[in-house]
Write an enzyme that holds these catalytic residues in place. Structure first.
Site, short mmCIF file in Angstrom:
data_model
loop_
_atom_site.label_atom_id
_atom_site.label_comp_id
_atom_site.label_asym_id
_atom_site.label_seq_id
_atom_site.Cartn_x
_atom_site.Cartn_y
_atom_site.Cartn_z
N HIS A 112 78.59 77.56 46.28
CA HIS A 112 78.22 76.41 47.13
C HIS A 112 78.81 76.51 47.96
O HIS A 112 79.14 76.82 49.26
CB HIS A 112 79.55 75.59 46.64
CG HIS A 112 79.94 74.86 46.94
ND1 HIS A 112 80.08 73.13 46.60
CD2 HIS A 112 79.26 73.38 48.64
CE1 HIS A 112 79.81 71.81 46.62
NE2 HIS A 112 79.57 72.27 48.12
N HIS B 250 76.03 74.67 51.89
CA HIS B 250 75.29 74.05 52.60
C HIS B 250 74.33 74.10 53.27
O HIS B 250 74.83 75.04 54.52
CB HIS B 250 76.03 72.69 53.21
CG HIS B 250 76.89 71.91 52.21
ND1 HIS B 250 76.23 70.96 51.52
CD2 HIS B 250 77.75 72.11 51.65
CE1 HIS B 250 76.56 70.24 51.04
NE2 HIS B 250 78.30 71.28 51.08
N LYS C 196 73.54 68.58 40.83
CA LYS C 196 75.05 68.16 41.46
C LYS C 196 75.25 66.49 41.47
O LYS C 196 74.40 65.78 42.03
CB LYS C 196 74.48 68.77 42.91
CG LYS C 196 75.78 68.39 44.31
CD LYS C 196 76.45 69.43 44.37
CE LYS C 196 78.62 68.89 44.54
NZ LYS C 196 78.60 69.11 46.08
N HIS D 122 81.07 67.07 42.49
CA HIS D 122 81.51 66.63 43.78
C HIS D 122 82.93 65.62 43.15
O HIS D 122 82.76 64.38 43.35
CB HIS D 122 81.17 65.80 44.90
CG HIS D 122 82.39 65.35 46.43
ND1 HIS D 122 81.75 66.29 47.29
CD2 HIS D 122 83.35 64.82 46.46
CE1 HIS D 122 83.31 65.43 48.42
NE2 HIS D 122 83.64 65.10 47.35
N HIS E 129 84.98 72.67 45.81
CA HIS E 129 85.20 72.68 46.18
C HIS E 129 87.11 72.45 45.84
O HIS E 129 86.95 70.79 46.47
CB HIS E 129 85.12 72.41 47.08
CG HIS E 129 84.41 70.73 47.24
ND1 HIS E 129 84.71 69.80 46.87
CD2 HIS E 129 83.03 70.79 47.75
CE1 HIS E 129 83.61 68.71 46.80
NE2 HIS E 129 82.36 69.35 47.10
N ASP F 13 81.49 76.21 50.65
CA ASP F 13 81.14 75.32 50.97
C ASP F 13 81.42 74.74 52.42
O ASP F 13 81.19 74.02 53.24
CB ASP F 13 82.43 74.35 50.55
CG ASP F 13 82.12 72.54 51.08
OD1 ASP F 13 80.74 72.08 51.13
OD2 ASP F 13 82.41 71.46 51.11
O1 DOR Z 1 83.06 68.77 54.11
C1 DOR Z 1 81.91 68.60 53.77
N1 DOR Z 1 80.61 69.06 54.05
N2 DOR Z 1 81.82 67.90 52.66
C2 DOR Z 1 80.53 67.82 51.25
O2 DOR Z 1 80.93 67.65 51.02
C3 DOR Z 1 79.55 68.01 51.31
C4 DOR Z 1 79.32 68.04 53.15
C5 DOR Z 1 77.41 68.51 54.46
O3 DOR Z 1 77.23 68.42 53.34
O4 DOR Z 1 78.56 68.31 55.07
ZN ZN Z 2 79.69 70.72 49.38
#
Ligand code: DOR
Ligand code: ZN
Length: 358
Positions: A17, A19, A103, A140, A178, A251
């Site tokens: 997971h 980004h 997702k 999520h 998460h 995450d």
């Molecule tokens: O803390 C987070 N940041 N939770 C999420 O679900 C998305 C993520 C983000 O893309 O910044």
């Molecule tokens: Zn995330």
């Protein structure tokens, strides 16, 4: 006396997971992940969400192009579910070979989730597609309902939405991303085989006091929000239990310093620079370093039907301070999670292009 372990060699880990963002931010953050992980499940919540296989293919190419020479990293792509996603699109995604999950963001629940799903009945066609193809539904797991207290949003989602969904789609396989609560781990255990969960470093190491006591700590703010200590302990017990339904997903979610240290700060912890160190610290606290290899490389790959990674990474017990800042070309830097604080483990990079990370 039992000698404490001070060196660990692990199969190359998977971050299930992650980004990575796009453009300058992608170029800034990708190397941090790729020096620790061999593969990453890349979240699709770009400002223009990745809603089609064609868009996922283009994003995948941009990620590969952003990889510094000498680092190998396989982006495992995801599709962003919307009310309009069709079973046909899901079949195309499965046929691509590079999309591994779709997702589900309940609309309004987090960063760039405005285009998310407004009612689960609107995605039944897409869920049929997931069930038929065996592609994973990545969730999520929080309600966006303003009536529900933010600390209860995960438990309410499980009861109100995920339990009925699993009943309706008996063949659907789900990752509760998460996970942050004791209710979450209990739910996964009750549905093991078809439901698994990822754990972030911050939810294994911190509770909500670390966010709110002694001042507001914006770099500890993420969604789902940190919970009470008893939840953290339940997560730590589950992650270190050796059960195959529990695995790593950082995450890691970078936002520029200005967006985090703000009157209305963004959610997300940028843990990529020291993710392995942070997981090692949590497992060490639980006296369960022996469970770290399968948590980082094994359980997740098996759930996703991926072949094992090749190569290894090494962690050594060493006191040091992680990087204090990650520069981003033309923008404010990103401040890593626990920047400048002492760490008790150090990951030796898989390989490092000259001058990188100094
Ligand atoms: O803390 C987070 N940041 N939770 C999420 O679900 C998305 C993520 C983000 O893309 O910044
Ligand atoms: Zn995330």
């Amino acid at each position: 006396m039992h000698q404490p372990l001070d060196r660990l060699e692990l199969p190359t880990p998977d971050d299930l997971h992650l980004h990575l963002r796009d453009e300058a931010m992608l170029r800034a953050v990708l190397p941090w992940t790729a020096r620790q992980f061999g593969r990453g499940l890349v979240m699709p919540n770009l400002p223009v969400p990745v809603t089609s296989t064609t868009a996922a293919a283009a994003y995948r190419e941009r990620i590969l192009a952003a990889l510094p020479p000498g680092l190998d990293f396989e982006p495992l792509m995801t599709l962003y579910l919307t009310d309009e996603t069709t079973a046909e699109e899901i079949r195309r995604a499965k046929a691509s070979g590079f999309v591994h999950a779709a997702k589900l963001y309940p609309a309004g629940v987090t960063t760039h989730s405005a285009a998310g799903v407004t009612g689960l009945e609107r995605v039944y066609d897409a869920l049929d597609g997931l069930q038929d193809t065996g592609l994973i539904l990545s969730v999520h797991g929080e309600v966006a309902d303003p009536q529900v207290d933010i600390f209860d949003r995960e438990a309410v989602f499980l009861e109100r939405h995920l339990a009925p969904l699993l009943e309706r789609f008996a063949g659907l396989r789900v990752v509760l991303e998460h996970v942050t609560t004791a209710e979450g781990v209990a739910f996964v255990r009750a549905n093991r085989g078809r439901v698994a969960a990822t754990f972030t470093p911050q939810h294994l190491l911190l509770n909500r006091n670390h966010l709110l006591v002694g001042g507001l700590h914006p770099h500890h703010y993420c969604l789902p929000v940190l919970k009470r200590e008893d939840h953290r302990l339940a997560l730590l017990q589950a992650a270190t239990s050796g059960e195959g339904c529990f695995f790593a997903g950082t995450d890691s979610a970078p936002h520029g310093r200005d967006a985090k240290e703000s009157a209305c700060g963004c959610a997300g912890c940028f843990s990529a620079p020291t993710a392995l160190e942070l997981y090692a610290e949590a497992f060490d606290e639980a006296g369960a370093l022996d469970q770290l290899p399968t948590f980082l490389a094994g359980h997740g790959a098996r759930f996703y039907g991926l072949k094992p990674t090749t190569g290894t990474v090494t962690l050594v017990r060493e006191r040091w301070e992680g990087p204090v800042c990650a520069p981003v070309e033309g923008q404010k830097p990103v401040i890593p999670f626990r920047a400048g604080e002492p760490l008790s483990w150090r990951a030796l990079p898989r390989s490092s292009p000259p001058g990188f990370g100094e």
